[in-house]
Every structure is written in structure tokens, then in C-alpha cells.
Design a protein around this motif. Structure first.
Motif, PDB file in Angstrom:
ATOM      1  N   TRP A 253      24.351  55.478 -38.833  1.00 36.86           N
ATOM      2  CA  TRP A 253      25.417  56.344 -39.351  1.00 36.86           C
ATOM      3  C   TRP A 253      26.456  56.609 -38.254  1.00 36.86           C
ATOM      4  O   TRP A 253      27.654  56.614 -38.530  1.00 36.86           O
ATOM      5  N   GLU A 254      26.006  56.855 -37.042  1.00 39.25           N
ATOM      6  CA  GLU A 254      26.932  57.088 -35.936  1.00 39.25           C
ATOM      7  C   GLU A 254      27.801  55.861 -35.669  1.00 39.25           C
ATOM      8  O   GLU A 254      28.990  55.979 -35.355  1.00 39.25           O
ATOM      9  N   ASP A 255      27.207  54.690 -35.813  1.00 40.31           N
ATOM     10  CA  ASP A 255      27.971  53.448 -35.639  1.00 40.31           C
ATOM     11  C   ASP A 255      29.027  53.296 -36.730  1.00 40.31           C
ATOM     12  O   ASP A 255      30.128  52.788 -36.482  1.00 40.31           O
ATOM     13  N   PHE A 256      28.713  53.720 -37.928  1.00 37.52           N
ATOM     14  CA  PHE A 256      29.648  53.605 -39.048  1.00 37.52           C
ATOM     15  C   PHE A 256      30.777  54.638 -38.978  1.00 37.52           C
ATOM     16  O   PHE A 256      31.872  54.401 -39.487  1.00 37.52           O
ATOM     17  N   LYS A 257      30.496  55.784 -38.364  1.00 36.56           N
ATOM     18  CA  LYS A 257      31.391  56.930 -38.462  1.00 36.56           C
ATOM     19  C   LYS A 257      32.847  56.656 -38.081  1.00 36.56           C
ATOM     20  O   LYS A 257      33.769  56.990 -38.831  1.00 36.56           O
ATOM     21  N   PRO A 258      33.122  56.010 -36.932  1.00 31.09           N
ATOM     22  CA  PRO A 258      34.536  55.781 -36.557  1.00 31.09           C
ATOM     23  C   PRO A 258      35.267  54.915 -37.576  1.00 31.09           C
ATOM     24  O   PRO A 258      36.473  55.088 -37.789  1.00 31.09           O
ATOM     25  N   HIS A 259      34.552  53.988 -38.195  1.00 27.98           N
ATOM     26  CA  HIS A 259      35.178  53.087 -39.171  1.00 27.98           C
ATOM     27  C   HIS A 259      35.422  53.780 -40.503  1.00 27.98           C
ATOM     28  O   HIS A 259      36.478  53.598 -41.135  1.00 27.98           O
ATOM     29  N   VAL A 260      34.457  54.597 -40.935  1.00 28.15           N
ATOM     30  CA  VAL A 260      34.565  55.230 -42.252  1.00 28.15           C
ATOM     31  C   VAL A 260      35.460  56.462 -42.227  1.00 28.15           C
ATOM     32  O   VAL A 260      36.294  56.663 -43.129  1.00 28.15           O
ATOM     33  N   LEU A 261      35.305  57.298 -41.222  1.00 29.51           N
ATOM     34  CA  LEU A 261      36.106  58.525 -41.102  1.00 29.51           C
ATOM     35  C   LEU A 261      37.338  58.297 -40.221  1.00 29.51           C
ATOM     36  O   LEU A 261      37.613  59.056 -39.296  1.00 29.51           O
ATOM     37  N   ARG A 262      38.070  57.254 -40.509  1.00 31.54           N
ATOM     38  CA  ARG A 262      39.227  56.927 -39.671  1.00 31.54           C
ATOM     39  C   ARG A 262      40.470  57.658 -40.166  1.00 31.54           C
ATOM     40  O   ARG A 262      40.562  58.104 -41.262  1.00 31.54           O
TER      41      ARG A 262
END
Length: 352
Positions: free
Chosen positions: A343-352
Motif C-alpha cells: 500500500w505504501e508503494d502504491f500511495k504516491p501513484h494513487v494519491l497524486r
């Protein structure tokens, strides 16, 4: 879902904790099943509840009976399970707990043991094929089948829990809530809990019309379960009792909430009156789920979007709900830690 706002929900990494295998069969898979068995004269209108349609809870259970006619061989189960897993993965679900009641079909030679083994084989095949999703299985007890069958199912679940390296993680209690009484199932549920199986119990799905329904909810909460499916009428605003809410909060029991299922099944009148709001405002662990994505013509991205648009949730709010769901899984701690890192890896991409 093709606008920029919609894409957020597709890209959001998600956890699905309340998905019945046979209720999750998509239109595409249903077409394959129907073409295999034309002699049954089953049409799509008999297997799904489309946009704008509603059915009573009793009518929903009739839909599942039709689906069961189509899924009655090992070959059917393997195809259905693999398709369902792949579709959840395509929708951005990274962790899935499927549930299903093991069935036997004398006409096709299907046994309950082979039923479970075939679902687990589908999970392993998807894993070997590199499908980006972690799948676990809950063996389901259908309350309509009585206490003896419930105990038999628990024993099967125990056996597979010990022999499948963590694939079987728990027991689901489901079926028509108007049939039987939970007290008759308590011995089986106590045995399951003492053996290490996690319990996900459908609870308070119907309005408390007779004292025995309220009594049943209190009995089942006394176990206590590890998660609650629906819990529609637990709280006082929906005709429940504050003491039930107090029990849920005391034991910090997460709720599996299925918005579209409840609307189309007519246990909740509209999205704005869904009990998600009650538990969310209380700050209680609540996981958005689909229940039966095939029957109710939905997916998890759509359910998150519905919750956000109905109750004014920001993308950050939705992200927190998704992360919180990881803690509500029946996965071991090391898997939860791994998921949270993803989830932490996804966060910058999803919550951009």
C-alpha cells in the motif's frame, strides 16, 4: 468508470473480505456456463439483478439456487473460481477472501471435499500464473442445513486449515437468516473457534421482528466472532439495541459492509440511509465489500465510489478505509505487514 476521478477507484489497492464465490460469477462467465448447459433453459435475467432492479432477500436466495444448477461439476467450479479471482485482480483487489459452502452433487459425483479442493486448486493455479492477488478461502456453513451438517463442515474446514499452508483461514456462517436459530449452531462455531479458525458471521441481516432474532444476535456476539457480515439491524437507528452495539465495540469486531447488495436486496431503503455512515462516524472498523458482485452487478471499485459520493469521503478518507481493511483480514501478521508495504508503494501513484 473512465473519468480521472473514476480511475482513482480502479487504481486504489483494495481488500475484499465478503465475496461469495457463486454470487460473484460475472456476466461473461455466466455466458460460458449457460452455453454448456442449454437443457436447463436458464437466462441471464435469472442470475443477476441489474441496475434499477430490486429483489427481496428471499428472492435473492432463489437467484443463488439457479446459479448452483449451473455450477455443479469440478470443471465448473475450477473455471468459475479462476474467473472470479482474475476479475477481482483486474479491479485492483490485492487481497481477497473468497467464501463458499462445500456442496455435493450425486448426479455429477461432486463431493464436499472435492469442492473445497477444486477451489483451492483454482487459487494455486492463479498464483502460479502470476495473477497479482493474494487469495485465501473461508469454508461456509449454510445455516439452512442444520447443526449436524454444520459440524461436518467445521471438521472439513479444520482439516484444510491444517493442510493447506494458510490458504484456508476461517469459517463463514451464512444462508437464509429466517431459517433455524443460531443456538443450534453454537457447538460447531465454538469448535471452529477453538481450533483456530477465524469466524465471519452473517449477523442481523433482517429487521428484528421476533424476540428470537434479537436473542440470536446476542448469542452469536457472545462467541465473539472475528468479523460481522452486514450487521444491518444491529444499531438502534435500524431497530436494533444499544447493547448489541456495545458488544461489537467492546470486542472491536470489524463489519463487512455491502452497500449495493443491501439496496438491491431491500434490507436498506437507499444508499444515503446505509448503516455504513453510523459505523464510520463511530470510528469503528468497517470494510467495504461486494457480497455477490455477479448477482448484484457491481465491483469493489464501484462500491468504494458509491460510499465516497454518498457520504462525502475524500480520496484521503477512502485511502484510509482501504488501508484499515488490511488489519481486518484473517491473514497472518507477516502477510498484513507485506500488504501494508505494498500500500505504501502504491500511495504516491494513487494519491497524486
Amino acid at each position: 468508470m473512465d473519468t480521472k476521478a473514476d480511475i482513482f477507484y480502479r487504481e486504489l489497492p483494495k481488500v475484499e473480505l465478503h465475496a461469495h464465490l457463486n454470487g460473484s460469477v460475472s456476466f461473461k462467465t455466466m455466458e460460458k456456463l449457460i452455453s454448456r448447459k442449454p437443457h436447463l433453459n436458464i437466462e441471464h435475467s435469472m442470475t443477476a439483478i441489474r441496475s434499477g432492479q430490486q429483489r427481496t432477500l428471499e428472492e435473492c436466495f432463489q437467484v443463488f439456487k439457479v446459479v448452483h444448477q449451473l455450477v455443479n461439476t469440478e470443471e465448473d467450479i475450477l473455471m468459475v473460481a479462476k474467473d472470479v479471482i482474475n476479475e477481482f485482480a483486474e479491479d485492483g483487489v490485492k487481497y481477497l477472501e473468497l467464501r463458499s459452502t462445500p456442496r455435493e452433487e450425486t448426479k455429477t459425483g461432486l463431493t464436499k471435499r472435492r469442492y473445497i479442493e477444486t477451489v483451492l486448486e483454482a487459487i494455486r493455479q492463479c498464483q502460479n500464473e502470476g495473477v497479482d492477488i493474494d487469495v485465501r478461502f473461508l469454508v461456509a456453513v449454510d445455516r439452512r442445513n442444520g447443526s449436524d451438517v454444520a459440524m461436518e463442515t467445521v471438521k472439513l474446514a479444520e482439516e484444510f486449515m491444517l493442510s493447506t499452508d494458510g490458504l484456508v483461514v476461517g469459517l463463514d456462517l451464512s444462508g437464509d437468516p429466517t431459517v433455524g436459530h443460531g443456538r443450534d449452531l453454537l457447538p460447531a462455531l465454538h469448535r471452529a473457534k477453538s481450533s483456530g479458525l477465524k469466524l465471519a458471521l452473517h449477523l442481523s441481516e433482517k429487521l428484528f421482528q421476533v424476540p428470537s432474532q434479537l436473542e440470536e444476535s446476542e448469542l452469536l456476539l457472545s462467541l465473539p466472532p472475528d468479523r460481522i457480515g452486514h450487521g444491518t439491524f444491529l444499531h438502534p437507528n435500524m431497530g436494533g439495541a444499544q447493547r448489541l452495539v456495545d458488544q461489537v465495540v467492546k470486542h472491536n469486531i470489524p463489519l463487512e459492509l455491502c452497500l449495493t447488495s443491501n439496496i438491491k436486496g431491500q434490507t436498506v431503503s437507499c444508499y444515503s440511509k446505509h448503516h455504513f455512515q453510523y459505523w464510520y462516524q463511530l470510528g469503528h472498523p468497517s470494510v467495504i465489500c461486494t457480497d455477490d458482485k455477479g448477482v448484484f452487478c457491481t465491483d469493489l471499485s464501484q462500491e468504494y465510489q458509491l460510499a465516497a459520493s454518498t457520504f462525502g469521503l475524500s480520496h484521503e478518507d477512502v485511502w484510509k478505509l482501504s488501508v484499515q481493511a488490511v488489519d481486518c483480514t484473517f491473514a497472518p501478521d507477516h502477510v498484513k505487514h507485506r500488504l501494508k508495504r505494498r500500500w505504501e508503494d502504491f500511495k504516491p501513484h494513487v494519491l497524486r
